[in-house]
Design an enzyme around this catalytic site. Structure first.
Site, PDB file in Angstrom:
ATOM      1  N   ASP A  39       0.630  -1.194  -0.163  1.00 39.51           N
ATOM      2  CA  ASP A  39       0.103   0.076  -0.242  1.00 39.51           C
ATOM      3  C   ASP A  39       0.904   1.144  -0.070  1.00 39.51           C
ATOM      4  O   ASP A  39       0.679   2.043  -0.826  1.00 39.51           O
ATOM      5  CB  ASP A  39      -0.841  -0.001   1.250  1.00 39.51           C
ATOM      6  CG  ASP A  39      -1.781  -1.171   1.286  1.00 39.51           C
ATOM      7  OD1 ASP A  39      -2.096  -1.636   0.166  1.00 39.51           O
ATOM      8  OD2 ASP A  39      -2.276  -1.679   2.438  1.00 39.51           O
TER       9      ASP A  39
ATOM     10  N   HIS B 183       4.967  14.103   3.048  1.00 39.07           N
ATOM     11  CA  HIS B 183       5.696  14.713   4.215  1.00 39.07           C
ATOM     12  C   HIS B 183       4.815  14.498   5.718  1.00 39.07           C
ATOM     13  O   HIS B 183       5.518  14.740   6.645  1.00 39.07           O
ATOM     14  CB  HIS B 183       5.580  16.395   4.143  1.00 39.07           C
ATOM     15  CG  HIS B 183       6.449  16.609   2.673  1.00 39.07           C
ATOM     16  ND1 HIS B 183       7.889  17.120   3.013  1.00 39.07           N
ATOM     17  CD2 HIS B 183       6.546  16.769   1.390  1.00 39.07           C
ATOM     18  CE1 HIS B 183       8.221  17.362   1.759  1.00 39.07           C
ATOM     19  NE2 HIS B 183       7.523  17.022   0.909  1.00 39.07           N
TER      20      HIS B 183
ATOM     21  N   ASP C  83      14.694  22.308  -1.719  1.00 39.73           N
ATOM     22  CA  ASP C  83      14.023  21.315  -2.750  1.00 39.73           C
ATOM     23  C   ASP C  83      14.456  20.763  -4.098  1.00 39.73           C
ATOM     24  O   ASP C  83      14.807  21.928  -4.637  1.00 39.73           O
ATOM     25  CB  ASP C  83      12.771  21.768  -2.904  1.00 39.73           C
ATOM     26  CG  ASP C  83      11.563  21.187  -3.470  1.00 39.73           C
ATOM     27  OD1 ASP C  83      11.851  19.743  -3.853  1.00 39.73           O
ATOM     28  OD2 ASP C  83      10.523  21.724  -4.012  1.00 39.73           O
TER      29      ASP C  83
ATOM     30  N   HIS D 100       7.075  23.015  -7.695  1.00 36.38           N
ATOM     31  CA  HIS D 100       8.379  22.761  -7.243  1.00 36.38           C
ATOM     32  C   HIS D 100       9.222  23.682  -8.208  1.00 36.38           C
ATOM     33  O   HIS D 100       9.148  23.851  -9.248  1.00 36.38           O
ATOM     34  CB  HIS D 100       9.123  21.244  -7.275  1.00 36.38           C
ATOM     35  CG  HIS D 100       8.336  20.274  -6.661  1.00 36.38           C
ATOM     36  ND1 HIS D 100       8.562  20.197  -5.290  1.00 36.38           N
ATOM     37  CD2 HIS D 100       7.191  19.546  -6.793  1.00 36.38           C
ATOM     38  CE1 HIS D 100       7.866  19.362  -4.847  1.00 36.38           C
ATOM     39  NE2 HIS D 100       6.848  18.904  -5.770  1.00 36.38           N
TER      40      HIS D 100
HETATM   41 ZN   LIG Z   1       4.620  19.107  -1.491  1.00 31.82          ZN
END
Ligand SMILES: [Zn+2]
Length: 603
Positions: A93, A121, A241, A414
């Site tokens: 899963d 997150h 990121d 992003h």
């Molecule tokens: Zn995110």
């Protein structure tokens, strides 16, 4: 990778990135953190000059983000995310971070801070929290993130309710040696917070997922002034990121995406079925607003999407007019041109709504000619084939498909190359670690950092489980690692399906299984009757009589050879022999390797 260089060279390189980092100025700031603390007259308990950073997930993969910061044994956790299983992980899963390195350290964990409400997150919280929870554990998140975490926790009635403190842009909290300031960052979910972490070792800036969006939805544009002010307080380490690091130029603004989506709303007649991630709150808001503008009612399908919309509406992040959102069973009451269906499943997830609609398993909704399907999410690496099949399935049923490759109707949340460069230029960190992304994305981001002047030896491309030591003078990676392999969630089991079970599943999926049951006479050692054969997914037994006959003959031979001498028989050896010999035999005859399960019964 980090390479140790002599201190003198280091100093020279240092001055390349920030002129203020040279001479007396630099000594003042970096040479003696202990003195600094004494001067400030606070946090005297923590005089360590090293901070350990341990990424447990999110490096070398998209998803499962979780990072530990440790000073003198005191641990701060940033995010606890999950990732979706790959196409080669049948039955799994989710995958969550391996937190076995925190075993026996529960009491040392001061708290968890969450950057934003995406599942990569926060999604591992229900699976991991009881392993680290203690009465003193602090948890901090923005209102929307907190809402999503708490709502999700309700789905696990066996777990205690969590006490999550609400933080906002500008909030400051103290946790042992960590002094954290939250600042807002644009992404594709509202209430996303970056972290400015002041420590006795130096200041760390964690960008969270982000993009610089001049015209965001549900949010203010990036506060560059704030970023500059944080940078002025000197950043020792930037964690940024990397998800968009391989993409040229600048990411699209949410406003542009809305414009492109509007083009679809303007021209299509039939129903609009838009699939996206359940936690892509901005996209959901855009679809609702556009539907209202074009007189469409909105059906929201998919448990996680429904609950997220509920939370976001309650907190004011999703706005809709009274009567816009209707129930799926009421669809028939409206003409097709007045219907938008928002659902999960843009990644082709087997259990998500779009897949159930496409495969005619949904209780109310069937695809029909004239439907317009919008896949508004980029494809997570590893899901390409599944998404392709889904698209084909939809097209076969006479529908149109709009996906992000044709139009800019997704564009990640992003930052891309130019924005990443800008972030590093603004923050001017001494050290840099790219986070969040496949290895190639991290590597691309490291290149970007070097391009804008961070010396190569100050950039660490780390992987999950590595231990990074940071002090004001240098950054280094330890040889030893903490376990960071996949912890797989399958139904109620967390971590009980390991590599071996998974390998078995892959083998079964590839070549099937073959069970041979042999009854052996205890007295004579002779096989009684003919061995029984059960097989699934290997060959169709009725059409393979010849093969089965030969197999039985060989099994009997193997048993008789072992029992022939009359002495004690090592049955596990006999089973191994059957497995190996029959395995070879099958391979020569069929070029397949089914899983062979020999069962020997003494009668
Ligand atoms: Zn995110």
């Amino acid at each position: 990778m980090w390479v140790q260089i002599p201190p003198s060279a280091h100093m020279t390189k240092q001055s390349n990135i920030d002129p203020r980092d040279s001479g007396a100025e630099m000594k003042k700031r970096y040479v003696s953190p202990t003195t600094q603390i004494a001067m400030k007259g606070q946090r005297r308990d923590f005089i360590s000059s090293t901070i350990r950073i341990i990424p447990l997930g999110g490096l070398g993969e998209v998803g499962r983000n979780m990072t530990l910061f440790e000073i003198e044994g005191k641990i701060l956790i940033c995010d606890m995310g999950l990732r979706m299983p790959g196409e080669d992980m049948p039955g799994i899963d989710y995958i969550v971070p391996n937190i076995s390195c925190l075993k026996d350290k529960k009491k040392n964990i001061l708290g968890v801070v969450f950057t934003h409400g995406h599942y990569d997150h926060i999604g591992a919280v229900p699976y991991l929290i009881d392993k680290i929870w203690h009465p003193g554990l602090e948890m901090h998140a923005s209102p929307l993130t907190r809402g999503i975490i708490l709502k999700r926790q309700e789905d696990f009635p066996n777990l205690p309710p969590l006490n999550v403190n609400e933080v906002k842009n500008g909030s400051k909290i103290n946790m042992g040696p960590f002094k954290i300031e939250f600042f807002r960052q644009n992404h594709n979910i509202p209430d996303n917070l970056g972290l400015f972490i002041e420590t006795p070792v130096g200041n760390i800036l964690h960008t969270s997922d982000f993009k610089f969006d001049p015209t965001p939805i549900n949010d203010l544009p990036t506060d560059f002034q704030k970023l500059k002010m944080l940078a002025d307080r000197k950043i020792l380490l930037l964690l940024s990121d990397s998800t968009g690091a391989e993409e040229e130029n600048h990411s699209l603004s949410e406003k542009t995406i809305e414009k492109n989506l509007e083009e679809i709303f303007k021209k299509v007649e039939g129903r609009i079925i838009a699939a996206t991630f359940a936690s892509l709150i901005n996209r959901i808001q855009q679809m609702i607003a556009l539907s209202e503008n074009y007189g469409r009612k909105v059906v929201i399908e998919g448990y996680s999407m429904k609950t997220n919309v509920e939370i976001s509406r309650a907190l004011g992040y999703i706005k809709s007019k009274k009567g816009t959102i209707i129930k799926a069973k009421d669809i028939q009451k409206y003409p097709d041109s007045k219907i938008t269906i928002l659902c999960t499943g843009a990644q082709g997830e087997g259990s998500a709504v779009l897949m159930r609609i496409a495969t005619k398993e949904h209780p109310f909704i069937r695809l029909k000619k004239g439907d317009n399907i919008i896949l508004s999410s980029s494809v997570i690496p590893g899901n390409e084939r599944t998404v392709q099949n889904l698209k084909d399935d939809i097209l076969r049923q006479g529908c149109r498909v709009f996906h992000y490759k044709m139009m800019d109707i997704h564009a990640g949340g992003h930052a891309q190359k130019e924005e990443l460069k800008e972030m590093i230029k603004i923050i001017r960190p001494k050290f840099f670690i790219p986070i969040h992304g496949q290895y190639s994305m991290l590597a691309a981001h490291a290149e970007i950092a070097k391009e804008v002047g961070i010396p190569e030896e100050n950039v660490v491309v780390a992987e999950n489980g590595q231990i990074i030591n940071l002090n004001p003078q240098k950054i280094s990676v330890e040889k030893s690692r903490v376990p960071s392999n996949y912890v797989m969630v399958d139904g109620l089991g967390i971590g009980d399906v390991g590599e071996i079970v998974l390998r078995d599943r892959q083998m079964l999926a590839r070549d099937g299984m073959f069970v041979i049951v042999v009854a052996v006479d205890k007295q004579t050692g002779k096989v009684k009757g003919s061995p029984d054969i059960i097989s699934r997914g290997f060959v169709y037994l009725r059409e393979s009589r010849e093969l089965l006959k030969d197999t039985r003959k060989r099994v009997i031979e193997i048993v008789h050879r072992a029992t022939g001498s009359g002495g004690a028989v090592n049955w596990s050896y006999v089973k191994d022999e059957i497995r190996n010999k029959i395995g070879q035999f099958f391979y020569t005859r069929t070029q397949r390797r089914p899983m062979i399960l020999p069962v020997v019964i003494e009668v």
